[in-house]
Enzyme design. Sequence first.
Site, PDB file in Angstrom:
ATOM      1  CB  THR A  29      48.689 -22.443  84.227  1.00 29.54           C
ATOM      2  OG1 THR A  29      50.085 -22.663  84.408  1.00 29.54           O
ATOM      3  CG2 THR A  29      48.121 -21.816  85.492  1.00 29.54           C
ATOM      4  CE  LYS A  97      53.646 -17.872  80.870  1.00 33.22           C
ATOM      5  NZ  LYS A  97      54.128 -17.725  82.241  1.00 33.22           N
ATOM      6  CE  LYS A 136      53.667 -13.328  84.153  1.00 33.50           C
ATOM      7  NZ  LYS A 136      52.600 -14.089  84.837  1.00 33.50           N
ATOM      8  CD  GLU A 177      55.231 -12.884  88.303  1.00 33.64           C
ATOM      9  OE1 GLU A 177      55.049 -13.024  87.078  1.00 33.64           O
ATOM     10  OE2 GLU A 177      54.427 -13.296  89.152  1.00 33.64           O
ATOM     11  CE  LYS A 219      52.204 -10.771  88.636  1.00 34.15           C
ATOM     12  NZ  LYS A 219      51.168 -11.000  87.625  1.00 34.15           N
ATOM     13  CB  SER A 289      49.956  -7.698  88.413  1.00 35.20           C
ATOM     14  OG  SER A 289      50.011  -8.486  87.242  1.00 35.20           O
ATOM     15  N   GLY A 291      46.211 -12.815  89.360  1.00 38.36           N
ATOM     16  CA  GLY A 291      45.595 -13.789  88.468  1.00 38.36           C
ATOM     17  C   GLY A 291      44.446 -14.441  89.210  1.00 38.36           C
ATOM     18  NE  ARG A 292      47.178 -18.644  91.664  1.00 35.64           N
ATOM     19  CZ  ARG A 292      48.241 -19.160  92.277  1.00 35.64           C
ATOM     20  NH1 ARG A 292      48.137 -20.308  92.908  1.00 35.64           N
ATOM     21  NH2 ARG A 292      49.401 -18.545  92.227  1.00 35.64           N
TER      22      ARG A 292
HETATM   23  P1  13P Z   1      48.537 -15.127  90.716  1.00 34.69           P
HETATM   24  O1  13P Z   1      48.005 -13.792  91.196  1.00 34.69           O
HETATM   25  O2  13P Z   1      47.493 -16.166  90.552  1.00 34.69           O
HETATM   26  O3  13P Z   1      49.745 -15.566  91.539  1.00 34.69           O
HETATM   27  O4  13P Z   1      49.073 -14.906  89.240  1.00 34.69           O
HETATM   28  C1  13P Z   1      49.757 -13.764  88.930  1.00 34.69           C
HETATM   29  C2  13P Z   1      50.743 -14.041  87.879  1.00 34.69           C
HETATM   30  O5  13P Z   1      50.653 -13.539  86.790  1.00 34.69           O
HETATM   31  C3  13P Z   1      51.857 -14.943  88.185  1.00 34.69           C
HETATM   32  O6  13P Z   1      52.808 -14.874  87.169  1.00 34.69           O
END
Ligand code: 13P
Length: 336
Positions: A29, A97, A136, A177, A219, A289, A291-292
């Site tokens: 990723t 993770k 996670k 999640e 999540k 929480s 990421g992007r």
């Molecule tokens: P995004 O917010 O980019 O979807 O990533 C969050 C995440 O940790 C997905 O597992």
Amino acid sequence: MSVDQLEGVARALVSPGKGIIAIDESGATISKRFAAVGIANSEENRRAYRELLLTAPGLAEHISGAILYDETIRQSTRAGTRFTDVMRASGIIPGIKVDKGTKPLAGFPGEVATEGLDGLRERLAEYAGLGAQFAKWRAVIRIGEDTPSSTCIEANNHALARYAALCQEAGLVPIVEPEVLMDGAHDIDVCYEVTEAVLRSLFASLYEHNVMLEGAILKASMVIAGTDCDEPSSVDDVAEATVRCLRATVPALLPGVVFLSGGQSDAQATAHLDAMNRMGPQPWPLSFSYGRAMQQAALKLWAQDMHGQFAAAQKVVVQRARENGQAALGQWRAGR
Ligand code: 13P
């Protein structure tokens, strides 16, 4: 670790006005994210980028925890301080993770199951030794013509429950999640139905595996029309449907719910969280929480000039943290 200690960590992760930054991109990723902005995917670039994020001045005012990847939890700053020590010093809780990504679910074309349970007890013990206090695991549910199947939902939730029980045994707070992907042409009602079915089954599995809800965090993905749907969802539709779905399925005992951004723009992710929190108090804090939606603006800026824009990119990520922290209180003022 006692349930009280797990609950203390879980509650700290969703303390008022704070959320989590997900910087746990796997090797594949992060390679995609770097390629999109023209950065070479070297170990040193990955380390430098995570240093930029974790040492951003003021980040801890709005960020309770950061989810790291296996490589990252072992890395240090350029000056030689371990990332986990930098985090501890600033008050950001280290997370990790632990799933090993998805693989096609045999017999169910188009569906996937998350792997990573083999050897997980030993890996969790190691991560706890390295300073992780929460973990996670991401399951992926795709909406299609005939999917998700109940088999896919149950297989993924069974794995999530086994992971969560192992985390608590190891003294780590599990973030569970189950991501319902935004890909597809489905409308918001279909997303609601699928998300409701997934969450009902998830909490049944957690119950069957003796997971202590007081020491876990959900999540969740938001209830939203698919990216190819003709009728895009309004901010109020997403907020209303997501809160209704959570109220129908998530036990009040859970210390908190955090959202992934899942491909939403920065502004959408913040606006949706803010609108949910403006709806009034819910049984659990609703936070982020991302990421992007936390990182993409900072990454783009850094890519222009890694040395020259380092401090400016740090300011950008702190600004995203500030705005999402405001949204976690229902007090977002765009750009402030
Ligand atoms: P995004 O917010 O980019 O979807 O990533 C969050 C995440 O940790 C997905 O597992």
